[in-house]
Write a protein that holds these residues in place. Structure first.
Motif, PDB file in Angstrom:
ATOM      1  N   PHE A   1       0.805  -1.214   0.000  1.00 13.84           N
ATOM      2  CA  PHE A   1       0.000   0.000   0.000  1.00 13.84           C
ATOM      3  C   PHE A   1       0.839   1.266   0.000  1.00 13.84           C
ATOM      4  O   PHE A   1       0.320   2.336  -0.296  1.00 13.84           O
ATOM      5  N   VAL A   2       2.112   1.153   0.344  1.00 14.70           N
ATOM      6  CA  VAL A   2       2.929   2.362   0.447  1.00 14.70           C
ATOM      7  C   VAL A   2       2.955   3.163  -0.855  1.00 14.70           C
ATOM      8  O   VAL A   2       2.669   4.366  -0.837  1.00 14.70           O
ATOM      9  N   PRO A   3       3.259   2.565  -2.024  1.00 16.27           N
ATOM     10  CA  PRO A   3       3.273   3.374  -3.243  1.00 16.27           C
ATOM     11  C   PRO A   3       1.906   3.972  -3.574  1.00 16.27           C
ATOM     12  O   PRO A   3       1.826   5.110  -4.045  1.00 16.27           O
ATOM     13  N   VAL A   4       0.839   3.210  -3.289  1.00 18.43           N
ATOM     14  CA  VAL A   4      -0.513   3.706  -3.576  1.00 18.43           C
ATOM     15  C   VAL A   4      -0.781   4.978  -2.783  1.00 18.43           C
ATOM     16  O   VAL A   4      -1.228   5.995  -3.329  1.00 18.43           O
ATOM     17  N   ILE A   5      -0.491   4.929  -1.494  1.00 23.55           N
ATOM     18  CA  ILE A   5      -0.776   6.092  -0.657  1.00 23.55           C
ATOM     19  C   ILE A   5       0.199   7.222  -0.957  1.00 23.55           C
ATOM     20  O   ILE A   5      -0.162   8.399  -0.875  1.00 23.55           O
ATOM     21  N   ALA A   6       1.424   6.880  -1.361  1.00 29.11           N
ATOM     22  CA  ALA A   6       2.378   7.935  -1.736  1.00 29.11           C
ATOM     23  C   ALA A   6       1.846   8.738  -2.907  1.00 29.11           C
ATOM     24  O   ALA A   6       1.915   9.963  -2.919  1.00 29.11           O
ATOM     25  N   GLU A   7       1.300   8.024  -3.883  1.00 26.07           N
ATOM     26  CA  GLU A   7       0.742   8.702  -5.053  1.00 26.07           C
ATOM     27  C   GLU A   7      -0.400   9.624  -4.636  1.00 26.07           C
ATOM     28  O   GLU A   7      -0.517  10.757  -5.090  1.00 26.07           O
ATOM     29  N   GLU A   8      -1.236   9.090  -3.739  1.00 26.51           N
ATOM     30  CA  GLU A   8      -2.370   9.873  -3.262  1.00 26.51           C
ATOM     31  C   GLU A   8      -1.900  11.124  -2.520  1.00 26.51           C
ATOM     32  O   GLU A   8      -2.413  12.230  -2.752  1.00 26.51           O
ATOM     33  N   ALA A   9      -0.905  10.954  -1.669  1.00 28.53           N
ATOM     34  CA  ALA A   9      -0.381  12.101  -0.922  1.00 28.53           C
ATOM     35  C   ALA A   9       0.160  13.144  -1.871  1.00 28.53           C
ATOM     36  O   ALA A   9      -0.079  14.346  -1.701  1.00 28.53           O
ATOM     37  N   GLN A  10       0.851  12.676  -2.913  1.00 29.69           N
ATOM     38  CA  GLN A  10       1.404  13.611  -3.880  1.00 29.69           C
ATOM     39  C   GLN A  10       0.298  14.393  -4.575  1.00 29.69           C
ATOM     40  O   GLN A  10       0.380  15.612  -4.716  1.00 29.69           O
TER      41      GLN A  10
ATOM     42  N   LEU B   1      -3.097  16.688   5.637  1.00 26.48           N
ATOM     43  CA  LEU B   1      -3.228  15.538   6.538  1.00 26.48           C
ATOM     44  C   LEU B   1      -4.665  15.018   6.588  1.00 26.48           C
ATOM     45  O   LEU B   1      -4.900  13.810   6.517  1.00 26.48           O
ATOM     46  N   LEU B   2      -5.618  15.946   6.688  1.00 31.62           N
ATOM     47  CA  LEU B   2      -7.004  15.495   6.873  1.00 31.62           C
ATOM     48  C   LEU B   2      -7.532  14.671   5.699  1.00 31.62           C
ATOM     49  O   LEU B   2      -8.013  13.564   5.919  1.00 31.62           O
ATOM     50  N   PRO B   3      -7.427  15.155   4.454  1.00 27.57           N
ATOM     51  CA  PRO B   3      -7.921  14.313   3.350  1.00 27.57           C
ATOM     52  C   PRO B   3      -7.200  12.970   3.277  1.00 27.57           C
ATOM     53  O   PRO B   3      -7.817  11.956   2.957  1.00 27.57           O
ATOM     54  N   LEU B   4      -5.913  12.985   3.622  1.00 28.21           N
ATOM     55  CA  LEU B   4      -5.155  11.732   3.586  1.00 28.21           C
ATOM     56  C   LEU B   4      -5.732  10.716   4.571  1.00 28.21           C
ATOM     57  O   LEU B   4      -5.929   9.548   4.240  1.00 28.21           O
TER      58      LEU B   4
ATOM     59  N   ALA C   1       0.846   1.830   6.251  1.00 23.69           N
ATOM     60  CA  ALA C   1       1.280   2.425   4.985  1.00 23.69           C
ATOM     61  C   ALA C   1       1.196   3.944   5.055  1.00 23.69           C
ATOM     62  O   ALA C   1       2.112   4.651   4.615  1.00 23.69           O
ATOM     63  N   LEU C   2       0.121   4.457   5.646  1.00 26.81           N
ATOM     64  CA  LEU C   2      -0.035   5.913   5.759  1.00 26.81           C
ATOM     65  C   LEU C   2       1.086   6.506   6.609  1.00 26.81           C
ATOM     66  O   LEU C   2       1.655   7.547   6.265  1.00 26.81           O
ATOM     67  N   SER C   3       1.410   5.824   7.699  1.00 29.10           N
ATOM     68  CA  SER C   3       2.483   6.320   8.561  1.00 29.10           C
ATOM     69  C   SER C   3       3.813   6.347   7.823  1.00 29.10           C
ATOM     70  O   SER C   3       4.593   7.286   7.976  1.00 29.10           O
ATOM     71  N   VAL C   4       4.057   5.302   7.025  1.00 29.46           N
ATOM     72  CA  VAL C   4       5.318   5.271   6.275  1.00 29.46           C
ATOM     73  C   VAL C   4       5.395   6.473   5.341  1.00 29.46           C
ATOM     74  O   VAL C   4       6.437   7.133   5.230  1.00 29.46           O
ATOM     75  N   ILE C   5       4.277   6.785   4.677  1.00 33.35           N
ATOM     76  CA  ILE C   5       4.267   7.926   3.754  1.00 33.35           C
ATOM     77  C   ILE C   5       4.467   9.235   4.510  1.00 33.35           C
ATOM     78  O   ILE C   5       5.279  10.078   4.123  1.00 33.35           O
ATOM     79  N   LEU C   6       3.728   9.403   5.607  1.00 32.71           N
ATOM     80  CA  LEU C   6       3.861  10.655   6.367  1.00 32.71           C
ATOM     81  C   LEU C   6       5.286  10.820   6.865  1.00 32.71           C
ATOM     82  O   LEU C   6       5.787  11.931   6.987  1.00 32.71           O
ATOM     83  N   ASN C   7       5.925   9.704   7.155  1.00 30.97           N
ATOM     84  CA  ASN C   7       7.297   9.761   7.649  1.00 30.97           C
ATOM     85  C   ASN C   7       8.251  10.286   6.585  1.00 30.97           C
ATOM     86  O   ASN C   7       9.348  10.730   6.886  1.00 30.97           O
TER      87      ASN C   7
ATOM     88  N   THR D   1       9.010  15.104  10.825  1.00 34.62           N
ATOM     89  CA  THR D   1       8.111  14.647   9.786  1.00 34.62           C
ATOM     90  C   THR D   1       6.701  15.147  10.066  1.00 34.62           C
ATOM     91  O   THR D   1       6.411  15.668  11.136  1.00 34.62           O
ATOM     92  N   LEU D   2       5.865  14.939   9.076  1.00 31.16           N
ATOM     93  CA  LEU D   2       4.486  15.417   9.170  1.00 31.16           C
ATOM     94  C   LEU D   2       3.695  14.496  10.097  1.00 31.16           C
ATOM     95  O   LEU D   2       2.830  13.754   9.671  1.00 31.16           O
TER      96      LEU D   2
END
Lengths: 264, 170
Positions: free
Chosen positions: A151-160, A189-192, B17-23, B37-38
């Motif tokens: 899930f990390v790449p998926v959420i990274a894309e979303e955060a971007q 942060l909130l939408p994420l 996964a969200l925590s990893v991204i925020l980090n 970090t955020l």
């Protein structure tokens, strides 16, 4: 995309990547034990140099250099603090064997970093999970580990995209003092978090619809099996272990390379 | 109807996964190289409040292991265990203070600080000469990024709770 930069898991292919993760872990441990057993500079240098062919076989030179760069500061610190303290506590003089001792400690540190990077840089999360499962780690834990990584790449894309969207509405992220900066990040942060909650619901539904946990006995698509090469590497590693133990405990190796000549 | 186990597993995965991204999102870089970090701890803390200590610790350990694979600041066996699974597992302690989230945040991050602190002392004791005092250095270094992290987490969690943003009672 700057965010995805740190996500590159090693997906290369090399003999080292194909090695059974258990054998690889054993190899890493042996290198590590070797580094702990010796404290002569000459021996540690030999161990360090013997790691370099492994890295070349694994095609991870670039990643390894990056790791070394990360550890460089600490390595320098180990070297300098040891040298300085030896200088001051041995009557304010610097001899060659002090230099050698400090260098030996630094090299021991470098060997430790290298031996672990060899394992983690060439073992994909999937194989790691299979190995964990073979080691009787509960499947739930494995599942959480693997799914999170997926899930990390998926959420990274979303955060971007959330960051880009808020920036296009005039949100300034790189300006202001400490507290106002934090406040600026809240619209990201909130939408994420909201999206992630929604995503976890979807994931649970998807798992249920595929009957997750319905059958008690699970099978894998890929099974870990020891090949001939794996057994060969295992045998070779054992041989090295025997040699290390013999050299360390049955041979006198406590000889510094340099005499204690005063140089400063 | 979803079984609670599946639901919890899904929540753990997405939270981690969200925590990893925020980090990875750096809000502020400190002069000596560390960075803030955020609020990467916030999702893990919220999960602890929502599902209790056990699930919180579980998620923290998973997060620690993934951080370990991604970052790879791996120097020493004891340091690995202290700095990754144990330090982040401490975040689950927040689950003990479901009603007082701010206290929970402070307790959880203090636990994380202790783990990093001990790791610093033990690890440096291996290399630092006997005459050097590693305790002070470890405290200052680890405090320099944990305290701001704690402040950010408290502010954001306070804001979230005030708006009744997340249902803590599933």
């Amino acid at each position: 995309m700057s965010l995805l930069e740190g996500l590159r898991f090693s997906r290369g292919s090399s003999p080292l990547h194909d090695l059974d993760p258990r054998v690889k872990f054993f190899m890493t441990c042996i290198l590590f034990v070797a580094a702990i057993l010796f404290h002569e500079f000459s021996m540690l240098l030999i161990i360090f140099l013997s790691q370099i062919p492994i890295i070349i076989i694994g095609k991870i030179i670039k990643e390894w250099l990056k790791t070394l760069k990360g550890g460089l500061l600490l390595a320098t610190m180990i070297f300098v603090t040891n040298l300085v303290s030896l200088y001051f506590f041995r009557g304010q003089q610097l001899t060659l064997d002090m230099l050698e001792y400090s260098l030996a400690l630094t090299f021991r540190f470098l060997i430790m970093i290298t031996s672990f990077s060899i394992f983690f840089l060439t073992t994909s999360p999937d194989k790691l999970s299979l190995a964990l499962e073979k080691a009787q780690v509960p499947y739930e834990f494995n599942f959480a580990f693997i799914t999170s990584i997926r899930f990390v790449p998926v959420i990274a894309e979303e955060a971007q995209s959330i960051m880009d969207a808020q920036k296009s509405r005039g949100l300034e992220l790189e300006k202001g003092r400490f507290l106002s900066r934090i406040r600026n990040y809240i619209p990201i942060l909130l939408p994420l978090i909201v999206n992630s909650i929604r995503r976890s619901l979807e994931l649970a539904e998807a798992m249920e619809s595929r009957a997750f946990g319905a059958s008690k006995k699970r099978t894998n698509l890929y099974e870990l099996e020891m090949s001939v090469l794996d057994y060969l590497v295992l045998g070779f590693t054992l041989l090295i272990l025997i040699i290390i133990v013999y050299v360390r405990f049955f041979m006198q190796t406590f000889m510094p390379m340099f005499p204690p000549v005063r140089i400063l | 109807m979803q079984t609670p186990n599946t639901r919890i597993l899904a929540e753990i995965s997405v939270t981690v996964a969200l925590s990893v991204i925020l980090n990875m999102i750096k809000v502020y870089s400190l002069p000596q190289g560390g960075s803030i970090t955020l609020g990467s701890m916030i999702p893990l803390l919220l999960l602890s409040y929502r599902r209790g200590v056990g699930v919180g610790v579980y998620a923290g350990v998973v997060f620690g292991l993934i951080q370990m694979v991604i970052e790879g600041y791996i120097y020493y066996p004891l340091q690995i265990i202290l700095d990754y699974p144990l330090a982040f597992g401490c975040l689950g302690l927040a689950g003990l203070f479901k009603k007082h989230q701010i206290i929970g945040t402070v307790v959880a991050l203090t636990g994380r600080f202790l783990a990093h602190f001990i790791s610093g002392v033990v690890f440096f004791a291996e290399y630092a000469p006997k005459e050097m005092d590693p305790i002070l250095y470890s405290a200052v270094y680890n405090g320099s990024y944990i305290v701001p992290e704690m402040v950010i987490s408290c502010i954001v969690i306070y804001a979230l709770m005030k708006r009744n943003f997340i249902n803590l009672n599933p």
